[in-house]
Design a protein around this motif. Sequence first.
Motif, short mmCIF file in Angstrom:
data_model
loop_
_atom_site.label_atom_id
_atom_site.label_comp_id
_atom_site.label_asym_id
_atom_site.label_seq_id
_atom_site.Cartn_x
_atom_site.Cartn_y
_atom_site.Cartn_z
N CYS B 85 -0.56 -0.27 3.16
CA CYS B 85 -0.32 -0.16 1.72
C CYS B 85 -1.48 -0.80 0.96
CB CYS B 85 0.99 -0.84 1.32
SG CYS B 85 1.26 -0.78 -0.48
N GLY B 120 -1.96 4.36 1.54
CA GLY B 120 -1.36 4.76 0.28
C GLY B 120 -0.48 3.65 -0.24
N LEU B 121 0.69 4.02 -0.73
CA LEU B 121 1.63 3.02 -1.23
C LEU B 121 2.89 3.01 -0.38
CD1 LEU B 121 1.43 3.71 -5.09
CD2 LEU B 121 0.21 1.95 -3.79
N CYS B 122 3.37 1.82 -0.06
CA CYS B 122 4.64 1.74 0.67
C CYS B 122 5.77 2.05 -0.31
CB CYS B 122 4.82 0.36 1.29
SG CYS B 122 5.12 -0.98 0.12
N ALA B 126 5.49 1.87 -4.32
CA ALA B 126 5.53 3.15 -5.01
C ALA B 126 6.63 3.17 -6.07
CB ALA B 126 5.75 4.30 -4.01
#
Lengths: 129, 129
Positions: B85, B120-122, B126
């Motif tokens: 993340c 990306g984003l966890c 997110a």
Amino acid sequence: MGRVMERNTRQRGAIRRAFQRASRPLSTNEVLDLARGEVTGLGIATVYRNIRTLVDEDWLITVELPGESPRYELQGKGHHHHFHCSRCDRVFDVASCTGNMPEMIPPGFVLDRHLIVLGGLCAECASAT
Amino acid sequence: MGRVMERNTRQRGAIRRAFQRASRPLSTNEVLDLARGEVTGLGIATVYRNIRTLVDEDWLITVELPGESPRYELQGKGHHHHFHCSRCDRVFDVASCTGNMPEMIPPGFVLDRHLIVLGGLCAECASAT
DNA sequence: GTCGTTGCAAAGCGTTTGCAGCCTA
DNA sequence: TAGGCTGCAAACGCTTTGCAACGAC
């Protein structure tokens, strides 16, 4: 306004040429060795500073590998991945990509990048066994 | 001959429990923070030394990520990959694997390992956007 | 001549190691 | 009580930064 003019020194030229001649990502030390062929006495700090500058202006991209110091290569090669030779420690480009990454992520996660690193022996090291 | 007996100290116990309670790979500093909850004054050198010992005896495995310091997780989870993340810097396990790696390597190269890192984003980060 | 660039050396930073005292078995 | 383990501080290796001299434009 207006960017300051960038100067073309012998050192920066030698560093640029090292990347242009290489067909693979180079580490800071590989660049130092190659560029010293043209500019004796070239300092490691100059290599670090120039690589940073060249990355900042998008002439180079950074190739990060797990457990390794970063390599750098010319920008503009498109999507690809890398192969790390565990014998000679050199890194090579790998053209294709297997795709279907999105299937792998857990629910709720947002995927914005993926990276594949292959490892083993390069052709040269494999045949030298 | 015969291996020397390993001792169970408060420090080592706290470090082991940190990993057992975590559902994801931990960095040295995450371990330090977690284990200090049990053992105040725990030194960073002790964490480094114990992680090394636990890796050597195959109780932990090392999770190497590009451009990141290594994480560690319990051994025995089988083949899987990781998600990093970019907001909270935590690393999560990703179960499946896309396969068809062998197709990607250049002729003459010998593949003996591959690694996939998603980013990306966890889910937590997110949804906090 | 200006001021971006360079080489050197010192400073940073994360990780490892030396050592004396501690504590498990 | 032996000797593995710990915390502290020093040592390390790699990268960055400060600085005075250099040199591209």
